[in-house]
Design a protein around this motif. Structure first.
Motif, PDB file in Angstrom:
ATOM      1  N   ILE A 152      13.507   6.004   1.926  1.00  0.00           N
ATOM      2  CA  ILE A 152      13.263   4.564   2.074  1.00  0.00           C
ATOM      3  C   ILE A 152      11.772   4.287   2.221  1.00  0.00           C
ATOM      4  CG2 ILE A 152      13.647   2.570   3.559  1.00  0.00           C
ATOM      5  CD1 ILE A 152      16.366   3.734   4.259  1.00  0.00           C
ATOM      6  N   SER A 153      11.107   5.081   3.069  1.00  0.00           N
ATOM      7  CA  SER A 153       9.672   4.880   3.289  1.00  0.00           C
ATOM      8  C   SER A 153       8.869   5.131   2.008  1.00  0.00           C
ATOM      9  CB  SER A 153       9.192   5.817   4.405  1.00  0.00           C
ATOM     10  OG  SER A 153       7.827   5.647   4.652  1.00  0.00           O
ATOM     11  N   THR A 154       9.255   6.178   1.269  1.00  0.00           N
ATOM     12  CA  THR A 154       8.550   6.488   0.022  1.00  0.00           C
ATOM     13  C   THR A 154       8.730   5.369  -0.999  1.00  0.00           C
ATOM     14  OG1 THR A 154       8.850   8.861   0.402  1.00  0.00           O
ATOM     15  CG2 THR A 154       8.323   8.164  -1.840  1.00  0.00           C
ATOM     16  N   GLN A 155       9.951   4.871  -1.130  1.00  0.00           N
ATOM     17  CA  GLN A 155      10.205   3.760  -2.054  1.00  0.00           C
ATOM     18  C   GLN A 155       9.380   2.535  -1.671  1.00  0.00           C
ATOM     19  OE1 GLN A 155      14.449   3.370  -1.682  1.00  0.00           O
ATOM     20  NE2 GLN A 155      14.860   4.682  -3.449  1.00  0.00           N
ATOM     21  N   ARG A 156       9.310   2.319  -0.370  1.00  0.00           N
ATOM     22  CA  ARG A 156       8.569   1.151   0.121  1.00  0.00           C
ATOM     23  C   ARG A 156       7.099   1.216  -0.266  1.00  0.00           C
ATOM     24  NH1 ARG A 156       7.831  -0.078   6.575  1.00  0.00           N
ATOM     25  NH2 ARG A 156       6.927  -2.177   6.412  1.00  0.00           N
ATOM     26  N   TRP A 157       6.469   2.349  -0.018  1.00  0.00           N
ATOM     27  CA  TRP A 157       5.038   2.445  -0.285  1.00  0.00           C
ATOM     28  C   TRP A 157       4.729   2.616  -1.773  1.00  0.00           C
ATOM     29  CZ3 TRP A 157       2.044   0.473   3.000  1.00  0.00           C
ATOM     30  CH2 TRP A 157       2.368   0.497   4.367  1.00  0.00           C
ATOM     31  N   MET A 158       5.598   3.256  -2.511  1.00  0.00           N
ATOM     32  CA  MET A 158       5.385   3.369  -3.956  1.00  0.00           C
ATOM     33  C   MET A 158       5.452   1.996  -4.614  1.00  0.00           C
ATOM     34  SD  MET A 158       4.606   6.396  -4.857  1.00  0.00           S
ATOM     35  CE  MET A 158       4.818   6.199  -6.625  1.00  0.00           C
ATOM     36  N   LEU A 159       6.428   1.190  -4.185  1.00  0.00           N
ATOM     37  CA  LEU A 159       6.533  -0.159  -4.732  1.00  0.00           C
ATOM     38  C   LEU A 159       5.330  -0.996  -4.319  1.00  0.00           C
ATOM     39  CD1 LEU A 159       8.284  -2.059  -6.387  1.00  0.00           C
ATOM     40  CD2 LEU A 159       9.518  -2.683  -4.301  1.00  0.00           C
ATOM     41  N   SER A 160       4.847  -0.792  -3.096  1.00  0.00           N
ATOM     42  CA  SER A 160       3.666  -1.534  -2.634  1.00  0.00           C
ATOM     43  C   SER A 160       2.439  -1.163  -3.458  1.00  0.00           C
ATOM     44  CB  SER A 160       3.415  -1.240  -1.153  1.00  0.00           C
ATOM     45  OG  SER A 160       4.516  -1.636  -0.363  1.00  0.00           O
ATOM     46  N   ILE A 161       2.295   0.124  -3.764  1.00  0.00           N
ATOM     47  CA  ILE A 161       1.155   0.561  -4.568  1.00  0.00           C
ATOM     48  C   ILE A 161       1.223  -0.055  -5.966  1.00  0.00           C
ATOM     49  CG2 ILE A 161       0.109   2.571  -5.694  1.00  0.00           C
ATOM     50  CD1 ILE A 161       0.884   4.193  -3.209  1.00  0.00           C
ATOM     51  N   CYS A 162       2.425  -0.058  -6.534  1.00  0.00           N
ATOM     52  CA  CYS A 162       2.576  -0.647  -7.881  1.00  0.00           C
ATOM     53  C   CYS A 162       2.234  -2.138  -7.869  1.00  0.00           C
ATOM     54  CB  CYS A 162       4.002  -0.438  -8.380  1.00  0.00           C
ATOM     55  SG  CYS A 162       4.426   1.289  -8.707  1.00  0.00           S
ATOM     56  N   LEU A 163       2.712  -2.836  -6.838  1.00  0.00           N
ATOM     57  CA  LEU A 163       2.446  -4.278  -6.785  1.00  0.00           C
ATOM     58  C   LEU A 163       0.999  -4.577  -6.443  1.00  0.00           C
ATOM     59  CD1 LEU A 163       5.702  -5.466  -4.974  1.00  0.00           C
ATOM     60  CD2 LEU A 163       5.140  -5.672  -7.394  1.00  0.00           C
ATOM     61  N   SER A 164       0.300  -3.618  -5.862  1.00  0.00           N
ATOM     62  CA  SER A 164      -1.126  -3.821  -5.558  1.00  0.00           C
ATOM     63  C   SER A 164      -1.943  -3.984  -6.827  1.00  0.00           C
ATOM     64  CB  SER A 164      -1.667  -2.645  -4.739  1.00  0.00           C
ATOM     65  OG  SER A 164      -1.007  -2.553  -3.497  1.00  0.00           O
ATOM     66  N   PHE A 165      -1.404  -3.543  -7.950  1.00  0.00           N
ATOM     67  CA  PHE A 165      -2.139  -3.681  -9.207  1.00  0.00           C
ATOM     68  C   PHE A 165      -2.274  -5.141  -9.615  1.00  0.00           C
ATOM     69  CE2 PHE A 165      -1.240   0.809  -9.509  1.00  0.00           C
ATOM     70  CZ  PHE A 165      -2.368   1.307 -10.151  1.00  0.00           C
ATOM     71  N   ILE A 166      -1.427  -6.011  -9.053  1.00  0.00           N
ATOM     72  CA  ILE A 166      -1.605  -7.446  -9.321  1.00  0.00           C
ATOM     73  C   ILE A 166      -2.959  -7.897  -8.792  1.00  0.00           C
ATOM     74  CG2 ILE A 166      -0.727  -9.757  -8.810  1.00  0.00           C
ATOM     75  CD1 ILE A 166       2.052  -8.586  -8.638  1.00  0.00           C
ATOM     76  N   MET A 167      -3.262  -7.489  -7.551  1.00  0.00           N
ATOM     77  CA  MET A 167      -4.562  -7.836  -6.974  1.00  0.00           C
ATOM     78  C   MET A 167      -5.693  -7.096  -7.676  1.00  0.00           C
ATOM     79  SD  MET A 167      -4.015  -8.332  -2.894  1.00  0.00           S
ATOM     80  CE  MET A 167      -3.343  -6.707  -2.582  1.00  0.00           C
ATOM     81  N   LEU A 168      -5.404  -5.877  -8.142  1.00  0.00           N
ATOM     82  CA  LEU A 168      -6.435  -5.120  -8.850  1.00  0.00           C
ATOM     83  C   LEU A 168      -6.807  -5.817 -10.155  1.00  0.00           C
ATOM     84  CD1 LEU A 168      -8.091  -2.541  -8.598  1.00  0.00           C
ATOM     85  CD2 LEU A 168      -6.333  -1.359  -9.922  1.00  0.00           C
ATOM     86  N   VAL A 169      -5.809  -6.347 -10.859  1.00  0.00           N
ATOM     87  CA  VAL A 169      -6.077  -7.107 -12.092  1.00  0.00           C
ATOM     88  C   VAL A 169      -6.895  -8.355 -11.769  1.00  0.00           C
ATOM     89  CG1 VAL A 169      -5.004  -8.449 -13.930  1.00  0.00           C
ATOM     90  CG2 VAL A 169      -4.055  -6.219 -13.305  1.00  0.00           C
TER      91      VAL A 169
END
Length: 574
Positions: free
Chosen positions: A426-443
């Motif tokens: 659960i924790s891994t899924q949470r942070w992996m999804l957070s990292i992926c969504l962080s690319f919105i701010m990176l863009v």
């Protein structure tokens, strides 16, 4: 006609004033001027980047809040029925009949009850109770599937209350008592279409444990053949130990005791036929019936037997040779001690389970679990419930560990260790999804960087003027950094506000989606109603700081490049 001297004075004063304004931190006002959306299309693009930052922050805080709530819900449900610390029995319980030979007062229940009492008195422990679990076959009107069973001590009120809290109104109760009753999970109820009041059958693996040894020896060689070495050794030992006299026979007590335990005892551990085992038990009884010449505890005396005792013992050994194997196999099948028949259980409650963490399929009373698993008076372990389950590791190290039995028969583990794989996933899924969504701010940061590069090109002459008036490089950098800070602050605050509103009104949004025929989180699949979420100010702060830092970094590179421009070259085309 104007005085040339006066014009020079005015020009000098203007230049001095501009330089003074620059030295007095004109950077912030200039940054706000560049961000004015009414001036150029570049500023409009900057606002679009600001919206991207806000959306990225909003999505991140919503995801973190939902996953945080989901993780807390799973942990709360697991902690409702899972021991906070499980003191597991590692060695099998000794056979009651064999233990009676050494310790007539031994009782398995007395052992684990004593351990339970000592653990319940420790600091930080709320209660201790017996635990029995196993894998069984669940049969519902011909539909059979493997299931996990957990037996609980129904006399423990706190444990029953925790289970009762997971049962929705109208789905029965957890008051199983000591009868043939059960509480099943909602997933099991859905799988087998079981309702409160239905009858289910539980098949235990004790059936296989009882039948398999018999099936393994059917048609096999007799013990007289497979254990010829042991039987020959026993015959030699009898002839050596027992001495014949005129009217009696004698044997040293120490030697006969050693023969009884070391030679004849291991023979009963072989997978032999019941008739063969009966002869060996008769021989053990026969050699133990001698009259003791002394009651000294060191067994220094002798045993006295009537004349012909040795011959009878040898006849018993020789009788193993004449056993009819086929007849013995048939008798074993007919006279098996116990074959545990399916246990019929009445379902009195259905508790809410989740697919994302392990949960027992069936709860039964402790006495039923002991009967199904063949533990007799024993248990699988002692379960501890703590005042604070999140301090389980500390309680284990400081309180439980030092008070564990020193014989190595027990092992203690925390709930975090037992469910580490589930919670790590659960924790891994949470942070992996957070990292992926962080690319919105990176863009969005790349967009801001592109805008800043455009601004440095458009404002090349203004930058040249400021440098010629004495603006220091860090003052020019500050103009662009202020733009990044402003975009990051406003975008981050806007994103946090929108994220907070979405989390607070998530159920209303889900209801709207459901009314359109789209339900992204069906309760039938997840095992819970609604969408859990928890607002963590610390996570909100981390996301906000991350967004501002990205925006500052995005403006820093163009700003540094702007300071490297040649002021004279920039002013040449004015």
């Amino acid at each position: 006609m104007d005085n040339p001297t006066s014009q020079l004075q005015i020009s000098a004063h203007s230049t001095t004033t501009s330089a003074l304004i620059i030295r007095k931190n004109f950077s912030l006002l200039l940054a706000l001027r560049y961000l004015n959306p009414l001036r150029t299309h570049v500023s409009v693009i900057t606002l679009i980047s600001l919206a991207g930052v806000a959306i990225g922050v909003m999505v991140l805080v919503v995801v973190l809040s939902v996953f945080g709530g989901f993780e807390k819900l799973v942990k709360d449900r697991v902690l409702s029925y899972t021991p906070h610390i499980n003191i597991e029995r590692m060695e099998p319980w000794p056979d009651a009949e064999k233990m009676a030979e050494y310790d007539p007062d031994y009782n398995a229940q007395k052992e684990w009850r004593s351990l339970q009492k000592s653990m319940s008195d420790l600091e930080g422990v709320e209660s201790a109770y017996a635990l029995v679990n196993d894998f069984v076959l669940l049969d519902r009107q011909g539909a059979v599937a493997p299931a996990s069973m957990q037996a609980i001590d129904t006399t423990n009120e706190s444990q029953l209350k925790s289970l009762q809290d997971l049962i929705k109104p109208g789905q029965g109760n957890a008051d199983m008592g000591l009868g043939d009753e059960a509480v099943i999970s909602s997933l099991t109820a859905e799988k087998f279409s079981i309702s409160v009041g239905d009858i289910i059958q539980i098949h235990t693996n004790r059936n296989l444990k009882q039948i398999q040894p018999v099936l393994n020896r059917i048609g096999g060689a007799s013990f007289f053949e497979t254990g010829s070495e042991e039987l020959k050794h026993a015959e030699e030992e009898l002839n050596r130990i027992i001495t014949a006299g005129n009217n009696q026979e004698t044997a040293p007590i120490a030697a006969m005791t050693d023969f009884y335990h070391r030679v004849l005892g291991p023979m009963l551990d072989y997978n032999i036929r019941n008739s063969e085992k009966e002869l060996i038990e008769n021989l053990r009884e026969h050699v133990a019936t001698g009259e003791r010449s002394t009651e000294d505890p060191d067994d220094s005396g002798v045993l006295t037997y009537p004349k012909g005792h040795l011959a009878t013992a040898l006849k018993i050994l020789d009788a193993l040779k004449n056993i009819n194997i086929d007849k013995a196999d048939i008798n074993d099948i007919k006279h098996m001690k116990t074959v545990v028949l399916p246990k019929d259980l009445n379902v009195i409650g259905i508790y809410q389970a989740t697919r994302h963490a392990y949960s027992p399929d069936v709860f039964v009373p402790l006495t039923v679990g002991q009967d199904l698993t063949g533990l007799g008076d024993g248990v699988r372990g002692i379960a501890l419930r703590l005042n604070d389950p999140y301090k389980a590791a500390m309680v284990l190290e400081n309180a439980v560990g030092p008070n564990m039995p020193k014989d190595g028969a027990w092992r203690a583990r925390t709930w975090m260790q037992d469910h580490q794989a589930q919670f790590s996933l659960i924790s891994t899924q949470r942070w992996m999804l957070s990292i992926c969504l962080s690319f919105i701010m990176l863009v969005s940061a790349f967009s801001i960087m592109a805008v800043m590069f455009t601004v440095t090109i458009q404002k090349k002459r203004e930058i040249g003027v400021m440098k010629s008036l004495g603006a220091a490089p860090f003052q020019l950098v500050r103009v662009f950094l202020y733009q990044g800070i402003i975009i990051g602050l406003f975008g981050g605050l806007l994103g946090l506000s929108l994220g907070y509103l979405v989390v607070k009104n998530r159920q209303m949004l889900l209801d709207v989606l459901a009314s359109w025929g789209f339900d992204p989180f069906p309760s039938e699949f997840n095992g819970f109603d609604g969408l859990p979420a928890i607002i963590d100010p610390r996570e909100f702060g981390i996301v906000f700081v991350f967004a501002v830092a990205l925006c500052i970094l995005a403006t820093l590179i163009p700003a540094l490049l702007a300071t490297r421009s040649d002021a004279a070259k920039s002013l040449r085309n004015m």
